[in-house]
Design an enzyme around this catalytic site. Structure first.
Site, PDB file in Angstrom:
ATOM      1  N   HIS A 121      -6.281   7.441  17.821  1.00  0.00           N
ATOM      2  CA  HIS A 121      -4.873   7.127  17.660  1.00  0.00           C
ATOM      3  C   HIS A 121      -4.434   7.571  16.285  1.00  0.00           C
ATOM      4  O   HIS A 121      -5.250   7.671  15.358  1.00  0.00           O
ATOM      5  CB  HIS A 121      -4.638   5.620  17.801  1.00  0.00           C
ATOM      6  CG  HIS A 121      -4.686   5.122  19.219  1.00  0.00           C
ATOM      7  ND1 HIS A 121      -3.829   5.575  20.193  1.00  0.00           N
ATOM      8  CD2 HIS A 121      -5.477   4.186  19.808  1.00  0.00           C
ATOM      9  CE1 HIS A 121      -4.105   4.951  21.335  1.00  0.00           C
ATOM     10  NE2 HIS A 121      -5.101   4.116  21.135  1.00  0.00           N
TER      11      HIS A 121
ATOM     12  N   CYS B 292      -1.693  11.135  17.136  1.00  0.00           N
ATOM     13  CA  CYS B 292      -0.245  11.140  17.173  1.00  0.00           C
ATOM     14  C   CYS B 292       0.387  10.512  15.942  1.00  0.00           C
ATOM     15  O   CYS B 292      -0.277   9.920  15.120  1.00  0.00           O
ATOM     16  CB  CYS B 292       0.243  10.395  18.411  1.00  0.00           C
ATOM     17  SG  CYS B 292      -0.462  11.044  19.912  1.00  0.00           S
TER      18      CYS B 292
END
Length: 373
Positions: free
Chosen positions: A195, A245
């Site tokens: 992430h 991201c």
């Protein structure tokens, strides 16, 4: 070409144009000559190339890099090839100069990967995050990891894989790799699957989460391997591939008129493609950022998506970015340079899905990079 100036300058410009178009440029050029009724010229070029000694035969051009600063003779030959030293009206001499200049230019502009293995490839794969982090399990990331392990081993890298590391453990592993002696190696690759988030930055944007939910700035990761902190990698390519991201925006794209088959999304137009998976928002990677930075040499950072936008991943086939990157490497690593392949990745990923995604990169390499297949 006529606007390039003298006959020698025109020849040099032709060589530049051909060299930037990959290994097949010369054969295609010959084919075009025949299609336009200039078969005699094409035959002459082939004949002259075949007469040249073995090192300059028209085969895959990966010659040993010349140090033009130290070898004055090679410098003189390159200049003669570029501007034309023989009789300008002699087609035989022109063909030799063109071919010689092509080889010399390729030689001077390509990183050498002669070591076996070429270098280390570190893969950090974070799948399961702590409850306190409020970050979801990254289903499909193991698929990405296995693909990249296999791919980079096939490309002659020593692959090191770590999974589910806290932020501080990620830092330790990265520092340990940067502190190794890379003197006998020619390259270093770092792949991060996790992430991500947006962070304040001076150089490279974006951050990567450890499994404890603590972010590490990407610029901090990259700087572990710069010339100051990792002297044994000075002048050698350092490649970073980031599947993560930096936001939650979902890009719905815009309508375009497709003027060629390559512009069309798979199985229909960009607008009518279905979202590839129906996972809840928590199961989706979150995109990373990109920005300008000072110029650290010999570094390339490839991001899976544009800043602030979602980076899509499927539980069964992995992320769009890694799936496409692996496929492009499989098909083209033997013939194309890295930047060309990353353009293919960006084009293919941008054509997927109802929601859109486009990878990008920051390139501070000084030469072309070819994998040593």
């Amino acid at each position: 070409l006529q606007s390039a100036g003298s006959r020698g300058e025109q020849a040099r410009q032709l060589v530049i144009d051909l060299e930037t178009r990959g290994k097949q440029a010369f054969p295609i050029f010959l084919s075009i000559l025949r299609d336009t009724g200039q078969g005699d010229l094409a035959d002459m070029l082939i004949e002259e190339c075949e007469r040249l000694p073995a090192p300059v035969q028209p085969v895959d051009l990966r010659p040993v890099e010349l140090d033009l600063r130290r070898d004055k003779q090679n410098e003189r030959l390159l200049r003669q090839a570029a501007v034309g030293s023989g009789p300008s009206g002699d087609p035989s001499q022109q063909a030799r100069r063109i071919r010689g200049c092509l080889i010399a230019m390729c030689v001077c502009q390509v990183y050498q990967l002669k070591a076996d293995p070429c270098g280390y490839c570190l893969i950090l794969n974070n799948v399961n995050f702590s409850r306190e982090s409020d970050l979801s399990t990254r289903k499909g990331s193991n698929v990405d990891c296995k693909k990249l392990e296999k791919r980079f081993k096939a490309l002659h890298f020593n692959v090191l894989t770590w999974q589910d590391l806290k932020a501080q453990d990620m830092v330790s592993v990265l520092q340990q790799l940067a502190q190794r002696d890379h003197s006998a190696l020619d390259c270093c690759i770092v792949v991060i699957l996790s992430h991500g988030c947006q962070t304040s930055h001076i150089q490279f944007p974006g951050g990567i989460y450890g499994t404890d939910g603590k972010p590490i700035p990407i610029e901090k990761i990259v700087n572990y391997f710069n010339g100051s902190n990792c002297p044994s990698l000075r002048g050698k390519p350092k490649l970073f591939f980031i599947q993560a991201c930096g936001g939650e925006q979902r890009d719905q794209g815009f309508v375009v008129d497709c003027d060629s088959p390559g512009d069309e999304a798979p199985e229909g137009s960009l607008e009518s493609d279905a979202t590839p998976f129906q996972a809840p928002a928590g199961n989706v990677d979150e995109p990373d950022a990109v920005a300008s930075l000072p110029t650290p040499s010999d570094i390339l950072v490839s991001y899976s998506t544009f800043p602030g936008f979602v980076s899509w991943r499927e539980a069964s086939s992995g992320s769009w970015y890694v799936e496409t990157l692996d496929s492009v490497l499989q098909q083209y690593a033997h013939s194309e340079d890295l930047l060309n392949m990353l353009l293919r990745v960006a084009n293919a990923v941008s054509a997927k899905g109802r929601y859109k995604q486009i990878p990008g990169c920051f390139n501070f390499l000084r030469k072309k990079f070819f994998f040593a297949c």
